[in-house]
Design an enzyme around this catalytic site. Structure first.
Site, PDB file in Angstrom:
ATOM      1  N   LYS A  56     -59.352  36.559  16.122  1.00 55.74           N
ATOM      2  CA  LYS A  56     -60.809  36.685  16.043  1.00 55.74           C
ATOM      3  C   LYS A  56     -61.258  38.142  16.081  1.00 55.74           C
ATOM      4  O   LYS A  56     -62.239  38.492  15.435  1.00 55.74           O
ATOM      5  CB  LYS A  56     -61.460  35.909  17.185  1.00 55.74           C
ATOM      6  N   THR A  57     -60.552  38.970  16.813  1.00 56.88           N
ATOM      7  CA  THR A  57     -60.955  40.378  16.859  1.00 56.88           C
ATOM      8  C   THR A  57     -60.833  41.001  15.485  1.00 56.88           C
ATOM      9  O   THR A  57     -61.705  41.735  15.027  1.00 56.88           O
ATOM     10  CB  THR A  57     -60.083  41.157  17.858  1.00 56.88           C
ATOM     11  N   ASP A 245     -69.196  38.526  21.037  1.00 57.89           N
ATOM     12  CA  ASP A 245     -67.858  38.003  21.292  1.00 57.89           C
ATOM     13  C   ASP A 245     -67.857  37.241  22.623  1.00 57.89           C
ATOM     14  O   ASP A 245     -68.734  37.447  23.457  1.00 57.89           O
ATOM     15  CB  ASP A 245     -66.871  39.182  21.361  1.00 57.89           C
ATOM     16  N   GLU A 246     -66.882  36.401  22.836  1.00 57.62           N
ATOM     17  CA  GLU A 246     -66.754  35.624  24.080  1.00 57.62           C
ATOM     18  C   GLU A 246     -68.068  34.913  24.420  1.00 57.62           C
ATOM     19  O   GLU A 246     -68.520  34.908  25.566  1.00 57.62           O
ATOM     20  CB  GLU A 246     -66.345  36.534  25.252  1.00 57.62           C
ATOM     21  N   GLN A 302     -61.895  28.357  26.624  1.00 61.09           N
ATOM     22  CA  GLN A 302     -61.600  29.555  27.411  1.00 61.09           C
ATOM     23  C   GLN A 302     -62.783  29.984  28.270  1.00 61.09           C
ATOM     24  O   GLN A 302     -62.860  31.127  28.717  1.00 61.09           O
ATOM     25  CB  GLN A 302     -61.194  30.707  26.489  1.00 61.09           C
ATOM     26  N   ARG A 660     -51.799  33.759  26.765  1.00 59.51           N
ATOM     27  CA  ARG A 660     -51.668  35.210  26.667  1.00 59.51           C
ATOM     28  C   ARG A 660     -50.275  35.599  26.195  1.00 59.51           C
ATOM     29  O   ARG A 660     -50.041  36.739  25.810  1.00 59.51           O
ATOM     30  CB  ARG A 660     -51.891  35.898  28.031  1.00 59.51           C
TER      31      ARG A 660
END
Length: 817
Positions: A56-57, A245-246, A302, A660
């Site tokens: 996504k980044t 984001d997030e 998340q 992660r």
DNA sequence: AGAGTGCAGGTTTTT
DNA sequence: CCTGCACTCT
């Protein structure tokens, strides 16, 4: 990009590239179809549901780059919100890499908090603040609240400072203030009335001090936009493309902020900004300016910040909030092996009430997850250290390994063993440099210069170093200031009329002089720019001439040497700041320092293993990941059990940890864990049972440790280099024979089955004088029994190894004779 | 005013 | 267990 230095020439009709170029092709290189869609879709609202590790980044940065490349937006029209400053820095770098440094000038890429500070500094004078306002961190506001709780004698009603602070924070995140809360609260309850009073007082105190707390930074910006539509319009005109984001971790205030920014203009463009009428004649296409386009990226699996007000509905109801929004799903994972993803999918699928989503990859199964159960937390830590060591030998860099835990306190045992094993490590967020007393003192000196209205800061430094100023003098100064209608800071200039002794007078006068001198240095008179080094030099003046450094140097306390070093480091930070921000002012410096977060100082982690909480791990990735303390009451944490949605959030937290890992994943736990100096028995986490057994290779399963005659503890092995018992504690040589260490065992025996019951001696009756036999320690005699129930401890003197304390309930012991 | 001693209490996660 | 805090004594 091949030509990173090509600028976009402002004012030119032509883009930086010829018409024949197809920059989008380059930007889309290597992307899968949904990712491409996420980069190229244009419309008022776009939701990118991005599973962990789905790139996504990369998508976000290319989307920004594509807007710039195609001349759809000037850099200054872009506002991108990230979760941490570090993420913001990385995103900026990546965009710059794609479009060139100049073409990226003027973008706002920052956290919610940083963006709001920027806005507030510009607009502060609109509503009774100055641009030099201070930012109170949680410690500062706790101190203030504590004072107010005392003043109102609120503790009599069960209102602790912590509770009040938490409640105020929660309310601010809901955009409530004391007044609106009072309307809905049950005001016949005296505790509620007092709380409302404290809340109102707290807010007044902040206003008087020209200060905002963390939550205010967002909430007051929203207030500003709502109260002054023409101010909001300035930013609505400016930011044409907003990216967040997030998004799953945004709270209501943040949601409202974005909502305000994506509204159409409140007034047709070209009219009445500032009532100057200046823009009336040059506003073509005025009232056709559409609302800014909004792109949000998130993954409801998340979401781990509900406890601080994050509202998962912001993402789940995005399509309702922004009708016609486009939704793009990114499910292909580019980070982890299939085994890791299968475990992650298996765990998260136990959360009901979620959209089913399965991460997948085409990189192959990879290694199995490794499980290990230690006898104690030290035993567990030893395993982690050993595995890190062998990974390093196998060529994995330390910086590509990370150890996660649920609570910060768990880092201690790990740290101890890491030091002993000479493993380079770095604890993220544990140290809290900026919360140390000496650092807070130094910063208070700076605040006293930058924002003299901040009485808290001035009071803090009043007697630091010791000037003989106590309560009495402090009150006298405050009274004098109130009588004269001047600030506390200004009152210091008239020490002679306070009616205090000459020595104290001199002390106050000296403080006043130091502050004045530093002000002159750091806040030059009108128009002039302070030299870049002003902050660092001013800080040194303050610390030197106030006598702060001398007092520490003269001290006998060995800790004061470390304090001096910390202050040196702060000065170094100020110098570094000057290097990076040649025009940075003292206010900019204080802002940066106030907004750094745990996850931000990852920079110098190169060459070290990273230790951090699962929360801090969000957004990061490593080749090898250890998740430690995978036990009930830890993950899921016991406090979460009583909270609605708690266990589910804990599962998401675990899921974040698992995802992660790129190549290798380890789950470790301990059968006993010491906290508060007491030993408690731990049970394997329920999350382990949710993972298919064949994914985990148990080096030592919970069953091994519990069953009588099972594997001996590594910690115990460690105590006897060469076979004999080493005596008390761990020796420096903690080598243990390879033959004693159980390496990989067959899955049939140690499948991922958590035994229903741990070893349990029940109420084994023991009294002083009894003789017992221990599986490891041999025979011994009971000296005493202390504790109750499950925590009964036997103090035993063993014939061969001396005195030991044992938990009666689970120790591998039996009564003899 | 400041130093020293005893005690209770607290450890979920954080911008 | 450890720390921070309140209280007492000098």
């Amino acid at each position: 990009m091949t030509d990173a230095s090509t600028p976009i020439i402002v004012g030119s009709d032509r883009g930086p590239r010829g018409a024949g170029d197809r920059p989008d092709n380059e930007l889309l290189e290597g992307l899968n179809p949904p990712q491409r869609e996420a980069v190229t879709y244009r419309g008022p609202a776009l939701l990118i549901v991005a599973g962990a590790g789905s790139g996504k980044t990369s998508v976000l940065t290319r989307r920004i780059a594509s807007l710039l490349w195609n001349r759809e937006a000037w850099p200054s029209q872009i506002l991108a919100i990230t979760f941490t400053n570090k993420a913001a820095g990385e995103m900026r770098e990546r965009v710059q890499h794609l479009v060139g440094d100049n073409a990226a000038q003027g973008m706002w890429i920052s956290t919610f908090h940083s963006a709001c500070v920027r806005i507030l500094r510009r607009e502060a004078q609109q509503f009774g603040f100055t641009k030099a306002f201070t930012i109170y961190d949680s410690g500062d506001s706790r101190a203030l609240i504590k004072r107010l709780v005392k003043e109102h004698e609120a503790d009599a009603f069960g209102l602790t400072p912590a509770a009040v602070q938490g409640k105020i924070s929660k309310l601010k995140n809901e955009l409530a203030d004391a007044e609106s809360y009072a309307r809905s609260a049950n005001m016949s309850d005296p505790a509620e009335r007092i709380f409302v009073d404290i809340f109102a007082d707290y807010q007044r105190a902040l206003q008087r001090a020209n200060a905002f707390d963390f939550d205010d930074l967002i909430a007051q910006t929203v207030y500003l936009f709502r109260a002054f539509p023409h101010v909001a319009d300035v930013y609505r005109r400016r930011f044409r493309h907003i990216l967040v984001d997030e998004y799953q971790d945004t709270n209501h205030a943040q949601y409202a902020l974005i909502h305000e920014l994506t509204q159409p203009l409140s007034e047709p463009e070209g009219e009445s900004y500032g009532d100057s009428g200046m823009m009336i004649f040059d506003a073509p296409a005025a009232d056709t300016l559409p609302a800014a386009s909004l792109t949000v990226v998130g993954d409801s699996d998340q979401s781990i910040y509900a406890f601080r007000g994050a509202d998962i509905r912001n993402i789940t109801e995005f399509e309702r909030d922004y009708p016609g929004a486009k939704v793009v799903l990114l499910e292909q994972n580019y980070r982890s092996t299939q085994n890791i993803l299968s475990a992650a999918n298996a765990v998260i699928s136990n959360n009901f009430d979620r959209k089913d989503k399965k991460l997948w990859t085409d990189v192959g199964a990879g290694e199995r997850i490794v499980g290990f159960t230690g006898y104690s937390q030290h035993d567990e830590a030893q395993f982690v250290a050993d595995e890190i060591d062998s990974l390093r030998r196998a060529g994995v860099d330390y910086s590509q390994m990370a150890v996660f835990y649920r609570t910060n306190s768990q880092s201690r045992a790990l740290e101890e063993i890491f030091i002993r094993s000479a493993l380079p490590y770095k604890i993220m967020g544990g140290t809290k440099f900026y919360e140390r007393a000496e650092i807070k003192d130094a910063l208070a000196y700076l605040v006293a210069v930058a924002n003299p209205a901040d009485e808290m800061a001035v009071r803090r430094i009043l007697n630091r170093p010791r000037r003989g100023i106590g309560d009495v003098t402090e009150t006298a100064i405050a009274r004098y200031a109130a009588d004269e209608g001047i600030t506390f800071r200004d009152a210091l200039a008239n020490s002679s009329v306070l009616g205090v002794g000459p020595k104290i007078q001199a002390g106050i006068a000296q403080l006043d002089a130091v502050l004045a001198e530093a002000s002159e240095h750091m806040l030059p008179a009108s128009g002039e720019l302070a030299p870049p080094t002003a902050v660092a030099e001013g800080l040194q003046i303050l610390l030197q001439k106030s006598g702060y450094l001398d007092a520490l140097r003269a001290s006998k306390d060995p800790q004061d040497e470390a304090r001096l070093e910390n202050l040196d480091e702060l000065v170094a930070v100020a110098r570094e700041f000057a290097r990076n921000n040649p025009e940075g002012t003292i206010i900019d410096f204080l802002t940066e320092v106030a907004l750094v977060s745990d996850a931000d100082d990852l920079e110098d982690a190169s060459g070290s293993v990273s230790l951090m909480t699962l929360h801090t791990a969000k957004g990061l990735e490593y080749d090898a990941v250890f998740i430690t303390g995978v036990e009930e009451d830890l993950i899921p944490h016991r406090i979460s059990a009583g909270e609605p949605g708690g266990p589910q959030e804990e599962r998401r937290l675990f899921y974040v940890g698992v995802t992660r890992a790129r190549q290798r994943l380890f789950f470790t736990l301990a059968m006993t864990r010491a906290q508060f100096g007491e030993v408690t028995v731990a049970m394997p986490s329920r999350f382990l049972q949710e993972i298919p057994a064949d994914l985990i290779d148990w080096r030592q399963s919970p069953g091994d440790v519990n069953s009588r005659g099972g594997t001996q503890s590594r910690a115990l092995n460690a105590r006897r280099p060469g076979g004999g018992f080493g005596g008390s504690g761990f020796g420096t040589s903690r080598r243990y024979g390879e033959d004693l260490v159980p390496k990989s065992t067959s899955i049939e025996r140690f499948a991922n089955r958590i035994p229903a019951k741990v070893r349990d001696n029940g109420d084994l009756a023991l009294k002083p004088g009894d003789r017992i036999r221990h599986d490891d320690f041999g025979e011994g005699r009971v000296d005493a029994i202390t504790g109750e129930g499950a925590k009964r401890v036997a103090h035993v003197r063993f014939d061969k190894v001396g005195a030991k304390k044992l938990l009666v309930k689970i120790a591998p012991i039996e009564k003899i004779g």
